[in-house]
Design an enzyme around this catalytic site. Structure first.
Site, PDB file in Angstrom:
ATOM      1  N   ALA A  99      22.684   7.696  15.040  1.00 39.35           N
ATOM      2  CA  ALA A  99      23.509   8.891  14.813  1.00 39.35           C
ATOM      3  C   ALA A  99      24.962   8.565  15.143  1.00 39.35           C
ATOM      4  O   ALA A  99      25.271   8.187  16.275  1.00 39.35           O
ATOM      5  CB  ALA A  99      23.013  10.030  15.694  1.00 39.35           C
TER       6      ALA A  99
ATOM      7  N   ARG B 229      33.018 -10.067   0.987  1.00 39.48           N
ATOM      8  CA  ARG B 229      32.165  -9.434   1.987  1.00 39.48           C
ATOM      9  C   ARG B 229      30.795 -10.096   2.004  1.00 39.48           C
ATOM     10  O   ARG B 229      30.349 -10.696   1.024  1.00 39.48           O
ATOM     11  CB  ARG B 229      31.958  -7.942   1.650  1.00 39.48           C
ATOM     12  CG  ARG B 229      33.226  -7.109   1.759  1.00 39.48           C
ATOM     13  CD  ARG B 229      33.612  -6.912   3.221  1.00 39.48           C
ATOM     14  NE  ARG B 229      34.826  -6.118   3.392  1.00 39.48           N
ATOM     15  CZ  ARG B 229      36.066  -6.620   3.372  1.00 39.48           C
ATOM     16  NH1 ARG B 229      36.275  -7.907   3.162  1.00 39.48           N
ATOM     17  NH2 ARG B 229      37.106  -5.833   3.573  1.00 39.48           N
TER      18      ARG B 229
ATOM     19  N   LYS C  73      32.726   2.104  18.305  1.00 34.93           N
ATOM     20  CA  LYS C  73      31.460   1.351  18.339  1.00 34.93           C
ATOM     21  C   LYS C  73      31.533   0.226  19.386  1.00 34.93           C
ATOM     22  O   LYS C  73      30.554  -0.052  20.084  1.00 34.93           O
ATOM     23  CB  LYS C  73      31.170   0.765  16.954  1.00 34.93           C
ATOM     24  CG  LYS C  73      30.744   1.807  15.920  1.00 34.93           C
ATOM     25  CD  LYS C  73      29.256   2.129  16.054  1.00 34.93           C
ATOM     26  CE  LYS C  73      28.766   3.089  15.008  1.00 34.93           C
ATOM     27  NZ  LYS C  73      27.317   3.215  14.949  1.00 34.93           N
TER      28      LYS C  73
ATOM     29  N   THR D  68      25.596  14.240   8.145  1.00 34.65           N
ATOM     30  CA  THR D  68      25.714  13.324   7.004  1.00 34.65           C
ATOM     31  C   THR D  68      24.342  12.893   6.471  1.00 34.65           C
ATOM     32  O   THR D  68      24.262  12.371   5.375  1.00 34.65           O
ATOM     33  CB  THR D  68      26.538  12.061   7.375  1.00 34.65           C
ATOM     34  OG1 THR D  68      25.971  11.482   8.546  1.00 34.65           O
ATOM     35  CG2 THR D  68      27.998  12.405   7.634  1.00 34.65           C
ATOM     36  N   GLY D  69      23.300  13.133   7.225  1.00 35.51           N
ATOM     37  CA  GLY D  69      21.952  12.764   6.774  1.00 35.51           C
ATOM     38  C   GLY D  69      21.337  13.860   5.912  1.00 35.51           C
ATOM     39  O   GLY D  69      21.926  14.929   5.724  1.00 35.51           O
TER      40      GLY D  69
ATOM     41  N   SER E 100      30.726   7.296  10.512  1.00 34.42           N
ATOM     42  CA  SER E 100      30.845   5.881  10.120  1.00 34.42           C
ATOM     43  C   SER E 100      31.804   5.614   8.960  1.00 34.42           C
ATOM     44  O   SER E 100      31.643   4.620   8.270  1.00 34.42           O
ATOM     45  CB  SER E 100      29.459   5.327   9.787  1.00 34.42           C
ATOM     46  OG  SER E 100      28.949   5.999   8.661  1.00 34.42           O
TER      47      SER E 100
ATOM     48  N   TYR F 124      36.980   3.964  14.276  1.00 30.43           N
ATOM     49  CA  TYR F 124      35.539   3.763  14.071  1.00 30.43           C
ATOM     50  C   TYR F 124      35.082   2.494  14.794  1.00 30.43           C
ATOM     51  O   TYR F 124      34.157   2.526  15.624  1.00 30.43           O
ATOM     52  CB  TYR F 124      35.235   3.673  12.564  1.00 30.43           C
ATOM     53  CG  TYR F 124      33.847   3.171  12.261  1.00 30.43           C
ATOM     54  CD1 TYR F 124      32.733   3.886  12.693  1.00 30.43           C
ATOM     55  CD2 TYR F 124      33.643   1.983  11.552  1.00 30.43           C
ATOM     56  CE1 TYR F 124      31.448   3.418  12.432  1.00 30.43           C
ATOM     57  CE2 TYR F 124      32.366   1.522  11.283  1.00 30.43           C
ATOM     58  CZ  TYR F 124      31.271   2.239  11.721  1.00 30.43           C
ATOM     59  OH  TYR F 124      30.006   1.777  11.466  1.00 30.43           O
TER      60      TYR F 124
ATOM     61  N   PHE G 167      40.143  -2.425  -5.263  1.00 31.97           N
ATOM     62  CA  PHE G 167      41.288  -2.266  -4.363  1.00 31.97           C
ATOM     63  C   PHE G 167      41.894  -3.620  -3.998  1.00 31.97           C
ATOM     64  O   PHE G 167      41.457  -4.271  -3.059  1.00 31.97           O
ATOM     65  CB  PHE G 167      40.874  -1.513  -3.097  1.00 31.97           C
ATOM     66  CG  PHE G 167      40.383  -0.107  -3.360  1.00 31.97           C
ATOM     67  CD1 PHE G 167      41.067   0.740  -4.225  1.00 31.97           C
ATOM     68  CD2 PHE G 167      39.231   0.372  -2.748  1.00 31.97           C
ATOM     69  CE1 PHE G 167      40.625   2.035  -4.468  1.00 31.97           C
ATOM     70  CE2 PHE G 167      38.779   1.665  -2.978  1.00 31.97           C
ATOM     71  CZ  PHE G 167      39.469   2.496  -3.837  1.00 31.97           C
TER      72      PHE G 167
HETATM   73  N1  UFG Z   1      36.060  -1.443  -2.829  1.00 30.42           N
HETATM   74  C1  UFG Z   1      36.672  -1.303  -4.057  1.00 30.42           C
HETATM   75  N2  UFG Z   1      36.450  -0.145  -4.752  1.00 30.42           N
HETATM   76  C2  UFG Z   1      35.668   0.868  -4.283  1.00 30.42           C
HETATM   77  C3  UFG Z   1      35.051   0.704  -3.023  1.00 30.42           C
HETATM   78  C4  UFG Z   1      35.270  -0.457  -2.313  1.00 30.42           C
HETATM   79  O1  UFG Z   1      37.384  -2.188  -4.517  1.00 30.42           O
HETATM   80  O2  UFG Z   1      35.523   1.898  -4.964  1.00 30.42           O
HETATM   81  C5  UFG Z   1      36.269  -2.697  -2.084  1.00 30.42           C
HETATM   82  C6  UFG Z   1      36.896  -2.483  -0.704  1.00 30.42           C
HETATM   83  O3  UFG Z   1      38.298  -2.371  -0.822  1.00 30.42           O
HETATM   84  C7  UFG Z   1      36.423  -3.752   0.003  1.00 30.42           C
HETATM   85  C8  UFG Z   1      35.037  -4.012  -0.599  1.00 30.42           C
HETATM   86  O4  UFG Z   1      35.014  -3.275  -1.827  1.00 30.42           O
HETATM   87  O5  UFG Z   1      37.267  -4.813  -0.338  1.00 30.42           O
HETATM   88  C9  UFG Z   1      33.910  -3.507   0.269  1.00 30.42           C
HETATM   89  O6  UFG Z   1      34.192  -2.162   0.634  1.00 30.42           O
HETATM   90  P1  UFG Z   1      33.105  -1.186   1.232  1.00 30.42           P
HETATM   91  O7  UFG Z   1      33.779   0.145   1.435  1.00 30.42           O
HETATM   92  O8  UFG Z   1      31.871  -1.225   0.431  1.00 30.42           O
HETATM   93  O9  UFG Z   1      32.752  -1.824   2.623  1.00 30.42           O
HETATM   94  P2  UFG Z   1      33.729  -2.270   3.824  1.00 30.42           P
HETATM   95  O10 UFG Z   1      33.801  -3.755   3.746  1.00 30.42           O
HETATM   96  O11 UFG Z   1      34.990  -1.528   3.846  1.00 30.42           O
HETATM   97  O12 UFG Z   1      32.905  -1.694   5.025  1.00 30.42           O
HETATM   98  C10 UFG Z   1      32.147  -2.480   5.832  1.00 30.42           C
HETATM   99  C11 UFG Z   1      31.145  -1.586   6.541  1.00 30.42           C
HETATM  100  C12 UFG Z   1      31.841  -0.694   7.515  1.00 30.42           C
HETATM  101  C13 UFG Z   1      32.728  -1.520   8.406  1.00 30.42           C
HETATM  102  C14 UFG Z   1      33.711  -2.331   7.596  1.00 30.42           C
HETATM  103  C15 UFG Z   1      34.561  -3.210   8.485  1.00 30.42           C
HETATM  104  O13 UFG Z   1      30.429  -0.792   5.609  1.00 30.42           O
HETATM  105  O14 UFG Z   1      30.885   0.003   8.285  1.00 30.42           O
HETATM  106  O15 UFG Z   1      32.989  -3.168   6.717  1.00 30.42           O
HETATM  107  O16 UFG Z   1      35.684  -3.685   7.774  1.00 30.42           O
HETATM  108  F1  UFG Z   1      33.437  -0.720   9.230  1.00 30.42           F
END
Ligand code: UFG
Length: 333
Positions: free
Chosen positions: A71, A231, A142, A35-36, A74, A138, A218
């Site tokens: 590594a 978040r 971890k 992935t890198g 994720s 995942y 979403f």
């Molecule tokens: N989201 C959207 N549209 C998109 C992408 C994301 O609405 O196109 C929303 C997601 O549903 C979520 C928020 O944006 O509500 C954040 O989503 P991300 O995918 O950016 O990040 P996550 O919160 O899902 O992921 C983070 C870390 C992960 C970890 C996770 C734990 O990046 O490594 O939190 O819940 F596993």
């Protein structure tokens, strides 16, 4: 010090490697490029293309003082579809690394853990002592590594620190004016997705043709002030700085665990607003169904690392978006 950075061609690993070099350390990056990206390895680092399972032992045998371990697989969604892959890479790969460290007498490790170990938290801000109940393979893989590090510290005298990241964002300008940034494929994270759509909205025909022309938010029926998920975003430069402090705090026989976040939550709609302000573009968006497994609110308490190591996030959401946007624009030429 001479340091091994596994996964140093990836997003967070490359920024940490860059900061370690800037601090005067020698760095060896080990990455299998699953992935890198080789061009993400910062100038000045030695680079070995290979896996932690097959190649870490040789690198360690050449003389390494400590390991920073990134590594891993994720993607939460992929982990649900392919749990075996996650257990094998994340836990199996790390066990191989730890055994190689034990055999070669390398006694310190800083590990890239995640907020995903907490699953759906009972309360926010989340503290390190709160229950860890991951809701995906995942997060579970971890957490298993965190627990393994605890065992190795107790039984073998390993010096270990697990850093549990909340939502990492932004980009880092390394030596030579090169941006190190998020380049996942597929990209699932909110800010890079919003900025890809912003680039399309800015009229880049190649991007417009890629089909990413409208952000899907979403879910808008979560129990949050505007109905979208909340978040805790942390700038990758702040995050990387915490790794250097953690390295200095490695103590034989101790396993420490620290959350890393800003302590402030932003809803998905608030993030979109900041992205619109920073880019000056009217980024199209619409509400879509909830994504499986998304907790409503994830906000970190980073009081513990502040107390022990004096670390505190310094960069806000606006600078994360501004840096990520600079990197996107630089990559697009
Ligand atoms: N989201 C959207 N549209 C998109 C992408 C994301 O609405 O196109 C929303 C997601 O549903 C979520 C928020 O944006 O509500 C954040 O989503 P991300 O995918 O950016 O990040 P996550 O919160 O899902 O992921 C983070 C870390 C992960 C970890 C996770 C734990 O990046 O490594 O939190 O819940 F596993």
């Amino acid at each position: 010090m001479r340091l091994l950075v596994t996964g140093g061609a990836g997003y967070v690993g490359s920024v940490v490697a860059a900061q370690l070099l800037e601090a005067g350390h020698e760095v060896v990056v080990l990455d299998d490029e699953s992935t890198g990206h080789a061009d993400g390895v910062p100038a000045g680092a030695d680079y070995v293309r290979g896996t932690i399972r097959d190649d870490a032992a040789n690198v360690l045998a050449e003389g390494i003082d400590a390991v920073l371990h990134f590594a891993a697989k994720s993607l939460v969604g992929e982990s649900v579809a392919k749990p075996g892959l996650y257990w094998s890479h994340n836990l199996g790969g790390t066990l191989a690394l730890l055994e190689a460290m034990r055999r070669t007498g390398v006694g310190s490790i800083v590990f890239s853990s995640t907020a995903a170990v907490y699953g759906e938290p009972e309360r926010v801000p989340v503290e390190e002592t709160d229950p860890a109940r991951p809701t995906s393979p995942y997060g579970a893989s971890k957490l298993a590594v965190d627990e393994t590090l605890h065992e190795y510290a107790n039984l073998n005298g390993l010096a270990a620190v697990s850093l549990r990241y909340f939502n990492v964002a932004g980009a880092y300008r390394s030596a030579g004016d090169r941006w190190l940034s998020e380049r996942h494929s597929p990209e699932t994270h909110l800010i890079p997705n919003v900025l890809a759509i912003a680039l399309a909205a800015s009229g880049d025909p190649a991007v417009a043709a890629s089909g990413k022309t409208e952000l899907k938010i979403f879910g808008d029926d979560y129990p949050t002030p505007d109905g979208t998920c909340v978040r805790d975003y942390i700038h990758v430069a702040d995050l990387a700085r915490a790794h250097l402090l953690a390295l200095g705090a490695c103590t034989p026989g101790e396993h420490r665990v620290y959350n890393l976040g800003n302590g402030t939550g932003f809803s998905n709609r608030e993030v979109l607003t900041v992205c619109r302000e920073v880019t000056g573009l009217d980024i199209p968006a619409r509400t879509a169904p909830r994504r499986d497994g998304d907790p409503a609110v994830l906000v970190a308490s980073s009081a513990h690392i502040h107390q022990d190591l004096g670390w505190k996030a310094e960069l806000d959401l606006r600078s994360m978006v501004a840096d990520a946007w600079s990197a996107v624009c630089a990559a697009a030429g």
